[in-house]
Design a protein around this motif. Structure first.
Motif, PDB file in Angstrom:
ATOM      1  N   ASP A   1      -6.167  26.528  25.758  1.00  0.00           N
ATOM      2  CA  ASP A   1      -6.871  26.373  27.307  1.00  0.00           C
ATOM      3  C   ASP A   1      -5.948  24.928  27.930  1.00  0.00           C
ATOM      4  OD1 ASP A   1      -8.059  26.537  29.534  1.00  0.00           O
ATOM      5  OD2 ASP A   1     -10.165  25.993  28.423  1.00  0.00           O
ATOM      6  N   SER A   2      -6.023  23.898  27.079  1.00  0.00           N
ATOM      7  CA  SER A   2      -5.331  22.696  27.518  1.00  0.00           C
ATOM      8  C   SER A   2      -3.828  22.707  27.588  1.00  0.00           C
ATOM      9  CB  SER A   2      -5.679  21.642  26.167  1.00  0.00           C
ATOM     10  OG  SER A   2      -5.004  20.383  26.812  1.00  0.00           O
ATOM     11  N   GLN A   3      -3.394  23.644  26.955  1.00  0.00           N
ATOM     12  CA  GLN A   3      -1.991  24.117  26.780  1.00  0.00           C
ATOM     13  C   GLN A   3      -1.523  24.504  28.098  1.00  0.00           C
ATOM     14  OE1 GLN A   3      -0.338  25.886  23.675  1.00  0.00           O
ATOM     15  NE2 GLN A   3       1.878  25.950  24.478  1.00  0.00           N
ATOM     16  N   ALA A   4      -2.474  25.532  28.682  1.00  0.00           N
ATOM     17  CA  ALA A   4      -2.156  26.542  29.921  1.00  0.00           C
ATOM     18  C   ALA A   4      -2.280  25.389  31.068  1.00  0.00           C
ATOM     19  CB  ALA A   4      -3.035  27.494  30.028  1.00  0.00           C
ATOM     20  N   MET A   5      -3.311  24.700  31.080  1.00  0.00           N
ATOM     21  CA  MET A   5      -3.712  23.756  32.237  1.00  0.00           C
ATOM     22  C   MET A   5      -2.627  22.577  32.446  1.00  0.00           C
ATOM     23  SD  MET A   5      -6.146  24.747  34.124  1.00  0.00           S
ATOM     24  CE  MET A   5      -6.152  23.054  34.995  1.00  0.00           C
ATOM     25  N   LYS A   6      -2.271  22.276  31.399  1.00  0.00           N
ATOM     26  CA  LYS A   6      -1.317  21.022  31.312  1.00  0.00           C
ATOM     27  C   LYS A   6      -0.123  21.343  32.501  1.00  0.00           C
ATOM     28  CE  LYS A   6       2.072  18.036  28.467  1.00  0.00           C
ATOM     29  NZ  LYS A   6       2.654  18.265  27.435  1.00  0.00           N
ATOM     30  N   TYR A   7       0.320  22.298  32.286  1.00  0.00           N
ATOM     31  CA  TYR A   7       1.541  22.608  33.418  1.00  0.00           C
ATOM     32  C   TYR A   7       1.072  23.167  34.737  1.00  0.00           C
ATOM     33  CZ  TYR A   7       4.192  22.621  28.897  1.00  0.00           C
ATOM     34  OH  TYR A   7       4.678  22.221  27.763  1.00  0.00           O
ATOM     35  N   LEU A   8      -0.181  23.698  34.765  1.00  0.00           N
ATOM     36  CA  LEU A   8      -0.575  24.433  35.980  1.00  0.00           C
ATOM     37  C   LEU A   8      -1.092  22.956  36.792  1.00  0.00           C
ATOM     38  CD1 LEU A   8      -2.825  27.411  34.744  1.00  0.00           C
ATOM     39  CD2 LEU A   8      -0.439  27.454  35.944  1.00  0.00           C
ATOM     40  N   SER A   9      -1.422  22.200  36.351  1.00  0.00           N
ATOM     41  CA  SER A   9      -2.039  20.873  37.035  1.00  0.00           C
ATOM     42  C   SER A   9      -0.685  20.253  37.843  1.00  0.00           C
ATOM     43  CB  SER A   9      -2.523  19.979  36.068  1.00  0.00           C
ATOM     44  OG  SER A   9      -1.766  19.520  35.349  1.00  0.00           O
ATOM     45  N   TYR A  10       0.297  20.346  37.328  1.00  0.00           N
ATOM     46  CA  TYR A  10       1.735  19.952  37.950  1.00  0.00           C
ATOM     47  C   TYR A  10       1.990  20.539  39.371  1.00  0.00           C
ATOM     48  CZ  TYR A  10       2.785  17.868  33.281  1.00  0.00           C
ATOM     49  OH  TYR A  10       2.706  17.154  32.067  1.00  0.00           O
ATOM     50  N   VAL A  11       1.522  21.649  39.401  1.00  0.00           N
ATOM     51  CA  VAL A  11       1.714  22.414  40.550  1.00  0.00           C
ATOM     52  C   VAL A  11       0.426  22.264  41.563  1.00  0.00           C
ATOM     53  CG1 VAL A  11       2.083  24.807  41.781  1.00  0.00           C
ATOM     54  CG2 VAL A  11       3.180  24.192  39.528  1.00  0.00           C
ATOM     55  N   LEU A  12      -0.735  22.369  40.863  1.00  0.00           N
ATOM     56  CA  LEU A  12      -1.787  22.410  41.880  1.00  0.00           C
ATOM     57  C   LEU A  12      -2.161  21.087  42.638  1.00  0.00           C
ATOM     58  CD1 LEU A  12      -4.589  23.717  42.449  1.00  0.00           C
ATOM     59  CD2 LEU A  12      -5.640  22.663  40.261  1.00  0.00           C
ATOM     60  N   TYR A  13      -2.181  19.783  41.865  1.00  0.00           N
ATOM     61  CA  TYR A  13      -2.580  18.619  42.549  1.00  0.00           C
ATOM     62  C   TYR A  13      -1.478  18.243  43.555  1.00  0.00           C
ATOM     63  CZ  TYR A  13      -5.688  18.458  38.421  1.00  0.00           C
ATOM     64  OH  TYR A  13      -6.570  18.673  37.515  1.00  0.00           O
ATOM     65  N   PRO A  14      -0.566  18.190  43.649  1.00  0.00           N
ATOM     66  CA  PRO A  14       0.238  17.931  44.669  1.00  0.00           C
ATOM     67  C   PRO A  14       0.246  18.790  45.962  1.00  0.00           C
ATOM     68  CG  PRO A  14       1.770  17.881  42.786  1.00  0.00           C
ATOM     69  CD  PRO A  14       0.382  18.544  42.451  1.00  0.00           C
ATOM     70  N   LEU A  15       0.016  20.099  45.696  1.00  0.00           N
ATOM     71  CA  LEU A  15      -0.170  21.044  46.672  1.00  0.00           C
ATOM     72  C   LEU A  15      -1.454  20.743  47.500  1.00  0.00           C
ATOM     73  CD1 LEU A  15       1.464  24.317  45.239  1.00  0.00           C
ATOM     74  CD2 LEU A  15       2.259  22.878  47.041  1.00  0.00           C
ATOM     75  N   CYS A  16      -2.529  20.428  46.571  1.00  0.00           N
ATOM     76  CA  CYS A  16      -3.780  20.171  47.502  1.00  0.00           C
ATOM     77  C   CYS A  16      -3.938  19.154  48.056  1.00  0.00           C
ATOM     78  CB  CYS A  16      -4.847  20.210  46.233  1.00  0.00           C
ATOM     79  SG  CYS A  16      -5.423  21.835  45.426  1.00  0.00           S
ATOM     80  N   ILE A  17      -3.094  18.024  47.746  1.00  0.00           N
ATOM     81  CA  ILE A  17      -3.087  17.049  48.445  1.00  0.00           C
ATOM     82  C   ILE A  17      -2.098  16.953  49.851  1.00  0.00           C
ATOM     83  CG2 ILE A  17      -2.399  14.306  48.319  1.00  0.00           C
ATOM     84  CD1 ILE A  17      -3.134  14.510  45.412  1.00  0.00           C
ATOM     85  N   ALA A  18      -1.299  17.645  49.586  1.00  0.00           N
ATOM     86  CA  ALA A  18      -0.080  17.871  50.641  1.00  0.00           C
ATOM     87  C   ALA A  18      -1.075  18.550  51.868  1.00  0.00           C
ATOM     88  CB  ALA A  18       0.883  18.627  50.148  1.00  0.00           C
ATOM     89  N   GLY A  19      -1.789  19.651  51.581  1.00  0.00           N
ATOM     90  CA  GLY A  19      -2.496  20.370  52.387  1.00  0.00           C
ATOM     91  C   GLY A  19      -3.657  19.704  52.781  1.00  0.00           C
ATOM     92  N   ALA A  20      -4.301  18.970  52.271  1.00  0.00           N
ATOM     93  CA  ALA A  20      -5.448  18.003  52.935  1.00  0.00           C
ATOM     94  C   ALA A  20      -5.123  17.041  54.011  1.00  0.00           C
ATOM     95  CB  ALA A  20      -6.183  17.317  51.659  1.00  0.00           C
ATOM     96  N   VAL A  21      -3.605  16.442  53.602  1.00  0.00           N
ATOM     97  CA  VAL A  21      -3.010  15.685  54.844  1.00  0.00           C
ATOM     98  C   VAL A  21      -2.487  16.416  55.790  1.00  0.00           C
ATOM     99  CG1 VAL A  21      -1.176  13.974  55.003  1.00  0.00           C
ATOM    100  CG2 VAL A  21      -2.314  14.068  52.836  1.00  0.00           C
ATOM    101  N   TYR A  22      -1.973  17.463  55.598  1.00  0.00           N
ATOM    102  CA  TYR A  22      -1.612  18.275  56.758  1.00  0.00           C
ATOM    103  C   TYR A  22      -2.692  18.795  57.506  1.00  0.00           C
ATOM    104  CZ  TYR A  22       0.338  22.127  59.553  1.00  0.00           C
ATOM    105  OH  TYR A  22       0.911  22.857  60.471  1.00  0.00           O
TER     106      TYR A  22
END
Length: 503
Positions: free
Chosen positions: A389-410
């Motif tokens: 579970d942790s192994q899968a989330m490690k790489y997915l978080s690299y994509v998720l967090y920047p996109l969420c922050i960018a979407g909120a700022v936009y």
């Protein structure tokens, strides 16, 4: 061994559907009068009379009161639909939070309107809370064109104000159907007027209040001397007339029970804006949706109640589903979504919170009035699952967090919102909708690494899968935010992947 609860529920559901189909058939297909002599009462339109239609406004509900004529349709044709637009002069009494009535008269052509055959009256104004305005949170101004100062003010939730209905639909019964005078349907009996000799019934006139929607309301103020009004006429069948009158009566009962117009508005939209065949589909889909919702909740609770460990299940997915479901519920609540969507979302949120407590083995002990939370220990097999579970989330978080922050700022810079709370909810829910499927992927990864899907609650899963495809139909029928509508189709892809893994 007797039948299971699921079998009993399916049997009750089948009986309910059969009864509903029979009831709808009897409403839309009334038995014509086949008797002889005075038993039958014939429609007055069978004599091909020349008729006229008059629309007028008044401060009184009484049809004999003072009227201001809007439209005198002298060359009225029963079969021909027509639409006219007007600018209506609004009396000062109505502008000062008063009421204005719209009257529709059907009468013999060439005679005074006092000799009307049919009459219908309805309020052309409604009392409602002012709608919330949308502003740019950084600039603090409303960027919509023609936005008035009064519209930009924050709504006061303490008092309702008079609003204008800009669209009205007028119908006249156009079916040439003879009725048995001893078996006249109850819902149209009070609207039926007969000729002096008692052999004919006059055409029924109806102002369709099901077409009145809250989203169409325009605010009235002291400066609103004229308001736009579009009147559309069309004939109505006896089946649809009976259905409209039955629904109108049902809404009256709901109003007496304390339901507000806002709570019944979306249901009105289903009946007024949907053709007959799509309406039948909507009822069928809604019934199956409620059935599968209940069965999915029942089996999900049963599965988690028996579950003693988290082997093969992603705890992060469970926590994520709880957080995302809560965010979606608050977002739907903020967007005034249909109760058909909101109630299942609320029930689902409660179940997801309970599942998190079960997955994390949370125990609550009390030290007086202070609660103390404890979590249980994990077995070796659970630790192996957590590692995947942790192994899968490690790489997915690299994509998720920047996109969420960018979407909120936009969204903050370019999109208007009602408040900072609304922006926070929109930003969170957009992250849930747009990237929520990323949090479903760890479970797919755990399934892949363990080479098994036996640990999943497949019965509850299949009911949810059926509902996901039903949601695709609902996405085009029920009013909901666009993001929620797109998320319905996103879930289809994830369910198909789960099915492929099981195969």
């Amino acid at each position: 061994m007797g039948p299971s609860w699921t079998t009993i529920l399916f049997g009750a559901f089948a009986g309910y559907m059969a009864y509903t189909v029979y009831t709808m058939y009897t409403i839309f297909m009334p038995t014509p009068c086949l008797g002889k002599g005075s038993q039958c009462i014939k429609p007055f339109i069978s004599r091909k009379p020349e008729l006229a239609l008059q629309i007028a406004t008044s401060l009184q509900r009484n049809p004999r009161g003072s009227m201001k004529i809007l439209w005198k349709y002298s060359n009225f044709s029963l079969e021909e639909p027509v639409e006219k637009s007007f600018n209506v002069s609004v009396p000062m009494k109505t502008r000062n939070n008063g009421t204005l009535y719209l009257h529709a008269f059907l009468y013999p052509r060439g005679k005074p309107v006092d000799y009307f055959f049919g009459h219908s009256v309805s309020e052309i104004t409604a009392f409602a809370f002012p709608q919330a305005s949308f502003i740019n949170l950084l600039g603090g101004t409303n960027t919509k064109e023609n936005a008035s100062t009064e519209t930009n003010k924050k709504p006061t939730q303490e008092k309702t104000h008079s609003h204008w209905r800009p669209k009205v639909s007028v119908n006249v019964l156009g079916d040439d159907v003879a009725l048995d005078r001893y078996q006249i349907p109850g819902e149209i009996y009070e609207y039926l007027r007969s000729s002096p000799d008692g052999n004919y019934y006059y055409p029924i006139v109806l102002i369709d209040e099901l077409s009145f929607r809250l989203k169409d309301l325009l605010p009235l103020s002291e400066s609103s001397s004229e308001m736009p009004l579009t009147i559309s006429y069309s004939p109505i069948s006896i089946g649809k007339l009976r259905m409209v009158l039955n629904i109108k009566r049902s809404f009256g009962v709901l109003k007496n029970l304390g339901f507000t117009e806002k709570e019944t508005d979306e249901v009105k939209g289903i009946f007024s804006e949907t053709n007959f065949y799509l309406l039948i589909l909507t009822f069928t889909v809604a019934a199956f949706h409620l059935l599968f919702d209940f069965l999915a909740f029942k089996n999900d609770i049963s599965y988690w109640k028996k579950r003693k460990n988290m082997v093969g299940l992603s705890s992060r997915v469970v926590v994520w589903r709880c957080v995302s479901t809560s965010i979606i519920f608050l977002y739907l609540l903020d967007e005034n979504t249909s109760m058909l969507v909101l109630i299942p979302a609320g029930i689902g949120t409660i179940i997801e919170v309970w599942k998190v407590l079960k997955a994390l083995k949370v125990k609550v002990s009390w030290n007086g009035i202070v609660p103390k939370f404890e979590t249980g220990d994990s077995t070796d097999q659970e630790k192996e699952t957590e590692e995947f579970d942790s192994q899968a989330m490690k790489y997915l978080s690299y994509v998720l967090y920047p996109l969420c922050i960018a979407g909120a700022v936009y969204s903050l810079v370019y999109v208007e919102h009602k408040s900072w709370y609304s922006w926070c909810l929109n930003s969170l829910v957009n992250g849930v909708y747009a990237f929520g499927f990323i949090f479903m992927l760890p479970q797919l990864f755990v399934n892949y690494k363990m080479k098994s899907v036996a640990h999943l609650p497949w019965r509850a899963f299949m009911y949810k899968a059926f509902n996901t495809f039903i949601d695709d139909v609902f996405a085009f029928i029920i009013t909901m935010p666009t993001a929620h509508r797109l998320a319905c189709f996103r879930d289809d892809v994830v369910f198909l992947i789960y099915l492929y893994q099981r195969w």
